[in-house]
Design a protein around this motif. Sequence first.
Motif, PDB file in Angstrom:
ATOM      1  N   PHE A  88      42.495  52.122  27.473  1.00 54.96           N
ATOM      2  CA  PHE A  88      42.757  50.865  27.957  1.00 54.96           C
ATOM      3  C   PHE A  88      41.754  50.017  27.394  1.00 54.96           C
ATOM      4  N   GLY A  89      40.622  50.291  27.772  1.00 50.52           N
ATOM      5  CA  GLY A  89      39.405  49.465  27.246  1.00 50.52           C
ATOM      6  C   GLY A  89      39.576  48.965  25.689  1.00 50.52           C
ATOM      7  N   ARG A  90      39.832  49.837  24.775  1.00 52.85           N
ATOM      8  CA  ARG A  90      39.852  49.633  23.594  1.00 52.85           C
ATOM      9  C   ARG A  90      41.152  48.678  23.000  1.00 52.85           C
ATOM     10  N   PRO A  97      39.392  53.828  40.335  1.00 47.06           N
ATOM     11  CA  PRO A  97      38.125  52.826  40.536  1.00 47.06           C
ATOM     12  C   PRO A  97      37.422  52.530  39.307  1.00 47.06           C
ATOM     13  N   GLU A  98      37.266  53.274  38.340  1.00 46.48           N
ATOM     14  CA  GLU A  98      36.564  52.802  37.082  1.00 46.48           C
ATOM     15  C   GLU A  98      37.173  51.807  36.227  1.00 46.48           C
ATOM     16  N   ALA A  99      38.803  51.601  36.525  1.00 46.99           N
ATOM     17  CA  ALA A  99      39.507  50.782  35.881  1.00 46.99           C
ATOM     18  C   ALA A  99      39.688  49.213  36.520  1.00 46.99           C
ATOM     19  N   HIS A 100      38.911  49.117  37.509  1.00 48.35           N
ATOM     20  CA  HIS A 100      39.082  47.964  38.313  1.00 48.35           C
ATOM     21  C   HIS A 100      38.401  46.502  37.263  1.00 48.35           C
ATOM     22  N   GLU A 101      37.413  46.888  37.013  1.00 48.00           N
ATOM     23  CA  GLU A 101      36.981  45.793  36.076  1.00 48.00           C
ATOM     24  C   GLU A 101      37.637  45.459  34.776  1.00 48.00           C
ATOM     25  N   LEU A 102      38.104  46.710  34.149  1.00 50.61           N
ATOM     26  CA  LEU A 102      39.096  46.634  33.038  1.00 50.61           C
ATOM     27  C   LEU A 102      40.485  45.773  33.410  1.00 50.61           C
ATOM     28  N   LEU A 103      41.039  46.188  34.444  1.00 52.55           N
ATOM     29  CA  LEU A 103      42.332  45.555  34.998  1.00 52.55           C
ATOM     30  C   LEU A 103      42.056  43.857  35.144  1.00 52.55           C
ATOM     31  N   LEU A 104      41.010  43.491  35.505  1.00 53.75           N
ATOM     32  CA  LEU A 104      40.482  42.010  35.811  1.00 53.75           C
ATOM     33  C   LEU A 104      40.740  41.224  34.460  1.00 53.75           C
ATOM     34  N   GLN A 105      40.666  41.841  33.295  1.00 53.86           N
ATOM     35  CA  GLN A 105      40.533  41.424  32.055  1.00 53.86           C
ATOM     36  C   GLN A 105      41.796  40.964  31.386  1.00 53.86           C
TER      37      GLN A 105
END
Length: 561
Positions: free
Chosen positions: A454-456, A479-487
């Motif tokens: 997802f990050g890539r 939980p670890e994906a929260h910051e990525l989802l905001l992008q």
Amino acid sequence: MALTGCDTKPEDIAKWKAEKNTGKLVKTLGDERQFMRLEAIKALAEIGAADAVNALGALLKDPDVVIVHAALDALAAIGTPAIEPYMTQAVTFDTDPARLTAARALGELKSADSADALITALNDPYEAVAVEAAVSLGKIGAPRAIPALADSSQKGSVRLRGASVTSIRQIGSEATMQPLLAVLGDESPKVRNEASAGLIEIGPAVAPHVIQTLRSANDFERRSALAVLDALRQVPAAGSDLVWYMLADLAVDPQPDIQKSEVQKLAQIDGCEPALIDALSHSDAGIREYALQALEKIGEPVAAQVLAAAGSVQPEAAKWLSGRSSWAGAPAWSLDLWAAATALNPEFRQNNREAGLLNNTGTATESLLKSGDFRPDREIIPLLIGQMASSETRNAETRRTLAFRKLRAYKERAKLPLLAAVNDEDLELAARAARILVDIDDDPRASQAVLSSFGRRIEAGENLYDTPFYNAMIELDMPEAHELLLQVRPNPRGAMYTFRKKYPGVQVSNMSLPEGQQHPTAEPFRLKYLKDGKAREMRVIFRPDDRGNWMPEPPLPDELP
């Protein structure tokens, strides 16, 4: 006639026996009446007339076979060393009872000189004679009999094999090690137990040889080897030997589910890789599965070694392995490792009918996926993953769902192909692979692979708005994906995700707005929620902040209005 005592009566025999009058009894051996001769022979046996051995031995040439057998029994009963030449002669007689008596008597004498005759008798057509010969050789303890006993311990009935192994054990010494090792896998518990006991008696010197037996394809052989090593307290402590000890032990009473703690132990053994790779070609399915899962734990560093080991697999497996470049997420180390390990299975086979259906998208394919009898082999998993790809065909969603359910039930068996698939360009397929991987909650690499994919994609500038992958990440709620989802520019699901994070437990839904052109820096929503039993609305506009995160502007209030 007078000399032979024509008037001799049974009571005379009884009298002479009581007097131990060997001379009179020996003279009666020449009586013309069979029953009197038999009485005399019996009497001589009962008094143990050692001085009558030669007279009895002469009867072995008598034309009356009954007399011959009686004389042999009498000689055996007397049992002095003087009977040995007669017994050695008799072990080759035509009659089975004669050979049987002789073979047994020679064992009681325990004379090494008779070993050769008994070795020959091991091949007697009457098995009881061969068994007695084997037993007698053990009593004699002649080392030169070991090769012949080793041969007879691997053929014939359980009685013969068991007697031969027992005698090998009685002879003892390290010279018996290889014959005992050779029968550790015998189908008879008696034979196996005797062989194990013999090896234990030899001592720690057998341990290196027994350890090699742990690799055997014979389940009985591996079990016996474990018992011997445990009894000798010679359990391997490190390296490949420890790997094989653990694999053999785990295969003794296989459990329905793989023991994850044991997989972890295998993967942590220093220098375990060569043994684990060798185990991928083992005939036992449990051993192969533990080896593969341990190699999966090690991961990318061992992938090239496993692939190299698969360079000489059978043609069908080689062809299948070469096709991995077309699988979802290829190229990937996880596919190399998993595919090579699968191809190394000596029982490799691909169900061509199932493969043909899974390479298509018609109703027959859907019927296969629905069938309760369809239990895909490992070789079919890449095609099953391919069924989750996006498609415009009529039954595409049904096929995707059915394939998803099958793969989710597979979990560990499909993990490595799914680790590759989560990076596939097809976002529908990648999203479903991500959902399955996150469900494998005992391996942090699974969740990490989803996050990394997802990050890539975000970093590469992919437009993830309203895609299956973005929606899957929201539903997975990692939980670890929260910051990525905001992008990612939010869709209605993303807006409700942010709302629920702010107001846990509050029911919320999205209300459609009039269609219009998408604004480059604003995404409006009309959210409906319940408060105090009443439906209320909230209009929210998401905009990218200075870090590129899509946030409500203005921020959501601390308290719901």
